[in-house]
Structures are given as structure tokens and as C-alpha cells.
Scaffold this active site. Structure first.
Site, PDB file in Angstrom:
ATOM      1  N   GLU A 124      34.756  44.552  36.384  1.00  0.00           N
ATOM      2  CA  GLU A 124      35.937  44.591  35.648  1.00  0.00           C
ATOM      3  C   GLU A 124      36.313  42.698  36.503  1.00  0.00           C
ATOM      4  O   GLU A 124      36.698  42.657  37.270  1.00  0.00           O
ATOM      5  CB  GLU A 124      36.996  45.814  36.298  1.00  0.00           C
ATOM      6  CG  GLU A 124      38.335  45.496  35.267  1.00  0.00           C
ATOM      7  CD  GLU A 124      39.741  45.304  36.952  1.00  0.00           C
ATOM      8  OE1 GLU A 124      40.740  45.583  36.435  1.00  0.00           O
ATOM      9  OE2 GLU A 124      39.166  45.319  37.694  1.00  0.00           O
TER      10      GLU A 124
ATOM     11  N   ASP B  84      35.013  47.359  40.681  1.00  0.00           N
ATOM     12  CA  ASP B  84      36.280  46.962  40.691  1.00  0.00           C
ATOM     13  C   ASP B  84      36.795  45.621  41.166  1.00  0.00           C
ATOM     14  O   ASP B  84      36.754  44.659  42.162  1.00  0.00           O
ATOM     15  CB  ASP B  84      37.196  47.403  41.399  1.00  0.00           C
ATOM     16  CG  ASP B  84      38.884  47.586  41.154  1.00  0.00           C
ATOM     17  OD1 ASP B  84      39.317  47.590  39.855  1.00  0.00           O
ATOM     18  OD2 ASP B  84      39.752  47.329  42.227  1.00  0.00           O
TER      19      ASP B  84
END
Length: 733
Positions: free
Chosen positions: A466, A413
């Protein structure tokens, strides 16, 4: 014979024991040779009497020496021996126990060395709480890193949460504190009571390496045996290491476990891990997805963070069951042929008092300088990636989920927040690197080390970034100057594609390049195309809701979007609900709107999704050259006024290909010529306007014959009927 200890010196050390600031209580407490015998000391401040019960028999009264410290001398024995302590409390309660201070350390010098170097890749096997037999005695070894603490104790169910009873010893300069407690066992709750070196009240902290936690909002750690679950997924694990991930089909279904499908008849509660296993695997098999990606499963104190503010990195959240129940879920999915990816959050962590922040009273896991140690977007703390022990904590954690929970991939993330020192910060709110730049050199080195470790130890396991910026070579190997990820989320493709599809078709011709621009950089990285949870929250509405027009047009647009995405170069990820046209914006507090499937239009979207996955998995041209220019060729990139696109997807195997034609206007195109690579028969393998999907039923119905009429740079072509708001796929044969 050992010289008797100096009484004045011992009294000074005992005073430090009483004040809970002795770094090595084992040096004074427990059993020690002393003169012509041995001395045994125990610190039980509320006891009224203590007796020693030696292994050779008898019962010896201990004398109270000072401040709750009891002592017994046994002359004529120059060797230590095993014994029990019989502790009596006011009111006559008596407890018989083994003395934790009679045991040697459970950590070895090599463990301490590699931990200090930041190179202990199985750190979780030594830190935290471990059930073991030590010197033939069953108990739990505890270890925690708190280098600036003046004292650390284990508190829990086994000692009434009394920090005076189980003070730990500091293992030299490592900053690690250790203690073996015989009376502790499976399932007991515990925390670490840490006394800051600078003074102040003690801190009550959860174990950073806890394998299990209480159900939030409770925050205690729980002793758990990692090794009692029996796995049956050996064939899956062997197969996943074969071949190259970039040349395999990846159709990923992103799931928030608490809201996928709730148990309404039982108080509208989330499914447990074990309930989810058969229900989710059956659905994924029926829908044809290759993998499921779970939003973060690590324990987190604040539910509405969806797991993105992790409090306990080594524990699956207790909201849905026991850690072995999560293993059951992964094992079941593997047995059903479905891979498991988890979201992993190394970029930041919450400030909750029981968690990692200011762990020993200082900025231990985070940077001390708020310009480096806080994340303004989320109100969280940022890891100090330059610290060996912190880097080791995170890399070992990634390996932990792969080795102990058999996950097949990590989606990392918010990588951009790690790469840039000035991420979401204004001038003066960040600290440049040593060259005066904005690149976070320590985070870059960490990511490379992480990805190299996973590639080296677990071929076939993927790490997905990401990452939303133009950082180069995110998904290239470290040896080639890259960060080492296997895939990168293509955020640019997502933004451009949703922008185009959200426009009324009347205006789409003015945004035509939104659909074509991504192919200019499509092969610069190994991309995954994400339509994730981030696109259906915070007022953004659902995918269905983004589509223009009346309900029929919304459904047709959504079907076209999905077929466009599945034909486009790049691996696929879709958040739950998008596959059947969820109306409402997603909420983590309620189930998906499964009742929509009572409507044939929504069943049609779901049916299309299953067929997209079926064809995708069966046709290598759609996946095996995703990251190579040979895998894609435009036929009609410039038909803006018609809202038409056409392209070829080619396999690495010569001659194998698929032609995709999209008419993204609300009117049919009759007699529309499109180029094809070959003269002959092509099968229409997919038509999003088919009546079975809820479309108008227009199209070419099965087969078309191409003719030797060059068009779009190809030697053959065919005249087609293009249904409105549709995508068509053709294959030779």
C-alpha cells in the site's frame, strides 16, 4: 574435587538473587559440585521449609541461608544428579516440583549468533515460549530479548505471578534471557517481568513472540503448541508456486472478520473463525473471488483500530477463537480453492504499556528520538529498522505467517510512512538521512531484505504494497533496483476513478481525463486496483452512496464502476459490501446490511459481481498481460462530450482479446459506432444494463456482426446501442 566456593562471594551473589538483579541465577541456584560433594540452592522467599528428594532416594532438609534462599550440602558425591524440591508453605501446603535452575540452556550458540546478526529466519522457533522435553523432562522454555534490563523473570499461572520465583538468565552479550520451567504447560498464561537497568519499578510485558493471547482487553500471553494442527492443503500450496503471479487472475474480497456477518441471534456477536470458515468460503465460491484479504489478524489491544495497531505480531487475535481455529479457517479456504492474504503492519505499533514500547525500559524496538520513533498520524511508535534484532523480528514474523499459517500473501500497510523520514512531519520534526535527504535508507533496506527472503523461500506467495507516492520501482525485483514487492496498490487510479463516478453525469465531460490519465502510468508497476475499506469510512460514505442520482441511477453507476474496474488493467480488490451496494458507511461494530438483498436491485448488483468474476477468471485477456502495454489499447479515449470510453484488452496469447465499451451518461446512445479488431461475429459477454442485473434491458442482445469499415484505428467496426450508465464487454466468436 572442586574447591569449595568462597562463602563471602556466594553471599554477595545470593544478595543479588534476592534483589532480582542477578544476570545468571543458574550460576548460584540449582545443583553445583562443591569441594568433596554438591550443594543445592533454591530461592523460595515465602517457603517455611524445603526438602531435596534425590533420584537415588531419601529426603534431605535444606537450611535457610538468607532472604528466602535455602541450601543443602550432600557430601561424598562429586557428580550432579536429578532431584525434586518439596516446598512447604505456612499453613501446611506442600508443592513438589523440579528445580528450573538444574537445567542447561535451551538456546544454542548458533541461535544467539544469528539472532544478533539479524539473520535468524526462524527466530520464532527459539524465542518466546515453547513446549518441549528438556533432558527428558516436559516443560516450557522461555526466551526474551531485553538487553538493557538488570533482571527478567517469567510470571504466570504456574507461580502465582510472583517475579521472585523464576528469574531468567542472560545469555552472554546477546541481550536474550532464557529459562526452562518444568511445571509450565499448554494453555498457561504468562508475562515477562522486566527490571529496567536504570532503575524504577518493574515492567510487566506480554511476550513479543507469543503464539496466543488472552481475549482483549486482557493482555497476558498464553503458551501454545504451534504444531498440533493437521493441514490438508498440500495440493493448494504446490499449485500456488506454479506460474507467475502477475499473469494470474487476482480478484480479492477484503474482509473485516468482526463485521462481515454477525450472529444476531446470539447477542449480535462476531462469527468465530470456525463459524466463518464455511459461511465465507461458500460465499466467495458463489461470488467467484479468487482470494480473500483479511484486515490485520494479529492481536491488537484496541478493537476500533481494526487491527492496524498491532500489540502481538505472532498471535492471531483471540477475539474470534484459538490460533488453531484460524488455521482451520485458512485450511478450509484453501480446500475450497480460495487464497488468503492478510494485512501486515510493520510500519508502526501502539504505545500500550504491555506491548513493545519501551520494552526493557529503553527504546528497544522503536527509535529513541521522537522525530524518528513516533508516528504523528496515528499516535504510535515507529520501528528502528536499522537495528539487527528489530529487522529480524519483523522479517521472521512475515515468514512465520507464511510457514505456520499458510497465508498466500501479505499486504504491507502504509509503506509510504516507512519510505520517507518526513512523512506527515513538518520542517524541524524529522531527521535527514546521512546524505541530507528524506529517504529512510534503513526502512528501504528492510523492505528489500523482506521481499527477497519471501521470494527466495516461498515462490508463489505475494507481497503487496500500500504505497501512495511516486516512489519508483516499488513492484520491481531488488536485482533491478526495485523494492521487490509483487504488486502495488494503485491509489491514483482509485482517487481519479471515484472522483469521476461521484460527479453528476452532466459534469463528467470536464473530468474525462480522470478516467484516462491512469493509463499513462498503468504499466510502470504491477498494480492492484483497490476499492478498499479506506474508501468507506471516516465520513466518506459507501460506494453506493458516492454515486450520483436517484436509487436506480446509483445502482446503475455502481454496476458500471465495477465492470469498468474489472476490465481495466490491474488486479482487483473490493471491500465487503461493495458487491451488493451497501448503503451505509461501514462500521466495524455491526454486520453488513445483508437485508438489502431482499431488494431485486441490490441482488442485481451482486449477480453482476458474480458474473464479472466468472468472465474475468475465464478470459486471460483480462489478466495475463495486466502489466504490459500489449495488454491494452485505447479505441475511444477522447469522447468526453458523450461520456463514452472504449478499449481493447489483449491476452499474451496472440489474437485473444476483449472489447470494453462504457457509456457513462444517463441517456442511451443509439447508432454509436465503435471500432473492433476483427470482421465477424462478437458475443456480448457482459452488459451491466441487463434486466437480470436491475438495468433497463437495452443493448445488443447476444451477438453483433462487425463490418469491414475501419474505425478507431481498427479494420472493423460495428454500430451499437449503448445503454445508459452501462459497460459492455464483447469477445470474438
Amino acid at each position: 574435587m572442586k574447591k569449595p566456593a568462597d562463602r563471602q562471594q556466594i553471599d554477595a551473589e545470593l544478595q543479588r538473587i534476592i534483589e532480582l538483579r542477578h544476570p545468571e541465577p543458574h550460576r548460584v541456584l540449582g545443583i553445583h559440585p562443591d569441594g568433596d560433594g554438591v550443594v543445592i540452592r533454591a530461592f523460595r522467599p515465602d517457603a517455611s521449609a524445603i526438602h531435596v528428594v534425590p533420584d537415588f532416594g531419601g529426603r534431605i532438609a535444606m537450611q535457610h541461608r538468607m532472604g528466602g534462599v535455602f541450601e543443602a550440602r550432600i557430601n561424598g558425591r562429586d557428580q550432579v544428579f536429578t532431584y525434586l524440591l518439596e516446598v512447604e508453605y505456612p499453613g501446611g501446603k506442600v508443592f513438589t516440583l523440579r528445580d528450573p535452575y538444574s537445567f542447561t540452556p535451551t538456546l544454542g550458540e548458533l541461535d544467539l549468533y544469528y539472532a544478533g546478526e539479524g539473520r535468524h529466519e526462524k527466530l520464532w522457533e527459539r524465542m518466546g515460549a515453547h513446549l518441549l522435553h528438556h533432558h527428558g523432562v516436559a516443560g516450557v522454555s522461555f526466551a526474551v530479548w531485553a538487553p538493557t534490563a538488570s533482571g527478567v523473570s517469567v510470571v504466570g499461572d504456574f507461580n502465582g505471578w510472583d517475579g521472585r520465583l523464576h528469574a531468567m538468565r542472560r545469555m552472554g552479550a546477546s541481550g536474550i534471557w532464557e529459562l526452562f520451567i518444568p511445571e509450565a504447560g499448554e494453555g498457561v498464561r504468562y508475562k515477562f517481568e522486566i527490571r529496567p537497568g536504570h532503575g524504577g519499578p518493574p515492567l510487566l510485558k506480554s511476550d513479543p513472540f507469543a503464539f496466543r493471547t488472552e481475549v482483549p482487553p486482557l493482555t497476558a500471553s498464553v503458551v501454545h503448541d504451534l504444531h498440533r494442527f493437521t493441514w490438508t492443503d498440500e495440493k493448494w500450496l504446490t499449485a500456488r508456486g506454479e506460474g507467475t503471479p502477475q499473469q494470474k487472475p487476482w480478484s480479492v474480497y477484503e474482509v473485516h472478520m468482526g463485521s462481515w456477518r454477525r450472529v444476531v441471534e446470539d447477542g449480535d456477536r462476531p462469527m468465530t473463525y470456525r463459524e466463518l470458515a464455511p459461511a465465507l468460503s461458500d460465499y466467495l465460491k458463489r461470488m467467484g473471488f479468487t482470494h480473500v484479504e483479511f484486515l490485520p489478524v494479529s492481536e491488537h489491544p484496541y478493537g476500533p483500530s481494526w487491527g492496524y495497531q498491532v500489540g502481538n505480531y505472532y498471535s492471531p487475535t483471540a477475539r474470534y477463537g484459538h490460533p488453531d481455529d484460524f488455521r482451520f479457517l485458512v485450511n478450509h479456504l484453501h480446500d475450497e480453492g480460495i487464497g488468503v492474504i492478510i494485512d501486515w503492519v510493520p510500519g508502526h505499533f501502539p504505545k500500550d504499556a504491555h506491548a513493545l514500547g519501551r520494552f526493557d525500559g529503553t527504546a528497544l524496538y522503536e527509535h529513541a528520538d521522537p522525530r524518528q520513533g513516533t508516528q504523528p498520524d496515528w499516535g504510535t511508535l515507529v520501528f528502528n529498522f536499522g537495528r539487527n534484532e528489530v529487522r529480524n523480528f519483523l522479517i521472521a514474523n512475515a515468514l512465520f505467517w507464511i510457514e505456520e499459517y499458510h497465508v498466500d500473501g501479505l499486504r504491507v500497510d502504509a509503506v509510504a510512512s516507512m519510505l520517507y523520514l518526513d512523512y506527515s512531519r513538518r520542517a524541524g520534526e524529522w531527521v535527514p538521512n546521512r546524505w541530507g535527504g528524506r529517504e529512510n535508507e534503513e526502512a528501504i533496506a528492510f523492505l528489500r531484505e523482506l521481499n527477497e527472503a519471501i521470494r527466495r523461500k516461498h515462490p508463489g506467495v505475494v507481497v503487496i504494497a500500500e504505497e501512495s507516492t511516486a516512489w519508483p520501482k516499488v513492484s520491481q525485483p531488488v536485482s533491478e533496483g526495485g523494492l521487490g514487492f509483487h504488486f502495488k496498490w494503485n491509489m491514483g487510479w482509485m482517487h481519479d476513478t471515484l472522483l469521476y463516478f461521484s460527479k453528476d453525469p452532466l459534469y463528467r465531460q470536464y473530468h474525462h481525463n480522470s478516467m484516462t490519465f491512469g493509463l499513462l502510468y498503468a504499466f510502470s508497476e504491477h498494480f492492484m486496483l483497490p476499492l478498499s475499506h479506506d474508501e468507506v469510512v471516516h465520513g466518506k460514505g459507501s460506494l453506493y452512496g458516492k454515486m450520483p442520482g436517484d436509487p436506480w441511477q446509483k445502482r446503475a453507476n455502481l454496476r458500471a464502476l465495477l465492470a469498468w474496474m474489472w476490465a481495466h488493467p490491474g488486479k482487483k480488490l473490493l471491500f465487503m459490501g461493495g458487491e451488493f451496494g451497501q448503503h451505509r458507511e461501514w462500521s466495524s461494530d455491526r454486520s453488513l446490511d445483508w437485508h438489502l438483498l431482499e431488494d431485486e436491485g441490490h441482488r442485481g448488483i451482486q449477480s453482476l459481481m458474480a458474473d464479472l468474476n466468472r468472465v474475468y477468471r475465464d478470459v486471460p485477456a483480462l489478466y495475463d498481460a495486466d502489466s504490459e502495454p500489449l495488454g491494452f489499447q485505447w479505441l475511444q479515449p477522447d469522447a468526453a462530450s458523450s461520456n463514452v470510453f472504449a478499449f481493447i484488452r489483449r491476452s499474451r496469447t496472440p489474437g485473444r482479446h476483449l472489447v470494453c465499451v462504457a457509456n457513462l451518461s444517463p441517456v442511451p446512445r443509439e447508432g454509436y459506432r465503435v471500432g473492433f479488431p476483427l470482421v465477424g461475429t462478437y458475443q456480448e459477454v457482459l452488459n451491466t444494463d441487463a434486466s437480470t442485473y436491475g438495468g433497463s434491458g437495452l443493448g445488443n442482445m447476444g451477438q453483433i456482426q462487425t463490418e469491414s469499415h475501419s474505425w478507431d484505428g481498427q479494420e472493423a467496426s460495428a454500430v451499437l446501442t449503448l445503454p445508459p450508465l452501462s459497460v459492455l464487454w464483447f469477445m470474438p466468436g
